[in-house]
Design a protein around this motif. Structure first.
Motif, PDB file in Angstrom:
ATOM      1  N   VAL A  93       0.844  -1.186   0.000  1.00  0.00           N
ATOM      2  CA  VAL A  93       0.000   0.000   0.000  1.00  0.00           C
ATOM      3  C   VAL A  93       0.884   1.242   0.000  1.00  0.00           C
ATOM      4  O   VAL A  93       2.020   1.207   0.461  1.00  0.00           O
ATOM      5  CB  VAL A  93      -0.953   0.035   1.222  1.00  0.00           C
ATOM      6  N   ALA A  94       0.334   2.325  -0.524  1.00  0.00           N
ATOM      7  CA  ALA A  94       1.016   3.629  -0.491  1.00  0.00           C
ATOM      8  C   ALA A  94       0.109   4.590   0.260  1.00  0.00           C
ATOM      9  O   ALA A  94      -1.113   4.609   0.046  1.00  0.00           O
ATOM     10  CB  ALA A  94       1.283   4.144  -1.901  1.00  0.00           C
ATOM     11  N   LYS A  95       0.707   5.369   1.139  1.00  0.00           N
ATOM     12  CA  LYS A  95      -0.057   6.355   1.909  1.00  0.00           C
ATOM     13  C   LYS A  95      -0.662   7.389   0.979  1.00  0.00           C
ATOM     14  O   LYS A  95      -0.042   7.820   0.007  1.00  0.00           O
ATOM     15  CB  LYS A  95       0.835   7.072   2.921  1.00  0.00           C
ATOM     16  N   ARG A  96      -1.874   7.808   1.296  1.00  0.00           N
ATOM     17  CA  ARG A  96      -2.531   8.878   0.542  1.00  0.00           C
ATOM     18  C   ARG A  96      -1.889  10.207   0.906  1.00  0.00           C
ATOM     19  O   ARG A  96      -1.257  10.352   1.951  1.00  0.00           O
ATOM     20  CB  ARG A  96      -4.021   8.893   0.845  1.00  0.00           C
ATOM     21  N   GLU A  97      -2.067  11.190   0.044  1.00  0.00           N
ATOM     22  CA  GLU A  97      -1.517  12.528   0.271  1.00  0.00           C
ATOM     23  C   GLU A  97      -2.034  13.116   1.576  1.00  0.00           C
ATOM     24  O   GLU A  97      -3.095  12.749   2.052  1.00  0.00           O
ATOM     25  CB  GLU A  97      -1.870  13.451  -0.900  1.00  0.00           C
ATOM     26  N   GLY A  98      -1.288  14.041   2.131  1.00  0.00           N
ATOM     27  CA  GLY A  98      -1.681  14.698   3.368  1.00  0.00           C
ATOM     28  C   GLY A  98      -0.920  14.130   4.545  1.00  0.00           C
ATOM     29  O   GLY A  98       0.246  13.749   4.437  1.00  0.00           O
ATOM     30  N   VAL A  99      -1.581  14.040   5.685  1.00  0.00           N
ATOM     31  CA  VAL A  99      -0.955  13.576   6.924  1.00  0.00           C
ATOM     32  C   VAL A  99      -0.324  12.194   6.776  1.00  0.00           C
ATOM     33  O   VAL A  99       0.821  11.999   7.192  1.00  0.00           O
ATOM     34  CB  VAL A  99      -1.961  13.606   8.093  1.00  0.00           C
ATOM     35  N   PRO A 100      -1.019  11.193   6.192  1.00  0.00           N
ATOM     36  CA  PRO A 100      -0.395   9.877   6.093  1.00  0.00           C
ATOM     37  C   PRO A 100       0.947   9.898   5.343  1.00  0.00           C
ATOM     38  O   PRO A 100       1.923   9.301   5.800  1.00  0.00           O
ATOM     39  CB  PRO A 100      -1.435   9.042   5.335  1.00  0.00           C
ATOM     40  N   THR A 101       1.012  10.600   4.229  1.00  0.00           N
ATOM     41  CA  THR A 101       2.262  10.693   3.475  1.00  0.00           C
ATOM     42  C   THR A 101       3.321  11.461   4.255  1.00  0.00           C
ATOM     43  O   THR A 101       4.483  11.053   4.318  1.00  0.00           O
ATOM     44  CB  THR A 101       2.033  11.363   2.106  1.00  0.00           C
ATOM     45  N   ALA A 102       2.933  12.565   4.873  1.00  0.00           N
ATOM     46  CA  ALA A 102       3.883  13.378   5.636  1.00  0.00           C
ATOM     47  C   ALA A 102       4.523  12.582   6.768  1.00  0.00           C
ATOM     48  O   ALA A 102       5.751  12.622   6.961  1.00  0.00           O
ATOM     49  CB  ALA A 102       3.196  14.630   6.184  1.00  0.00           C
TER      50      ALA A 102
END
Length: 111
Positions: A93-102
């Motif tokens: 899985v890849a983190k979605r943009e925003g807090v998860p990616t940061a």
């Protein structure tokens, strides 16, 4: 910013750090790095204790992007991540943009 999103991302990042130590130990004891080794599921489920079988090459492919994590298929959290690859043993899985990616990038042990 959702506190759940941050908690999930931090939990996954902590598990990733543990898996980095497992992989380094495995790599040091295996000259050619062939075969499977076991890592913890890198999901955001707080009490998850599932284990995945993965090769060093597969693990390195996941680690090539700090937003990516290897999880059990049933542990994908669609609101904070998206499936980018899957095998019969695990899902990437890849983190979605925003807090998860940061958080994933900030907590990357290879950075």
């Amino acid at each position: 910013m959702s506190s759940r999103e941050e908690r999930v991302a931090r939990n996954e990042s902590t598990t990733r750090e543990i898996n980095e130590e497992i992989e380094q130990t495995r790599e040091a004891t295996t000259a050619q790095g062939q075969g499977y080794f076991r890592i913890l599921c890198e999901c955001g489920v707080l009490d998850c204790d599932r284990v995945l079988a993965i090769t060093i090459a597969e693990y390195e492919a996941v680690r090539a992007d700090p937003r990516r994590f290897a999880v059990v298929r049933d542990h994908v959290m669609a609101d904070v991540e998206q499936v980018v690859a899957a095998t019969d043993r695990y899902t990437v899985v890849a983190k979605r943009e925003g807090v998860p990616t940061a958080v994933a990038i900030e907590e990357d042990p290879r950075a």
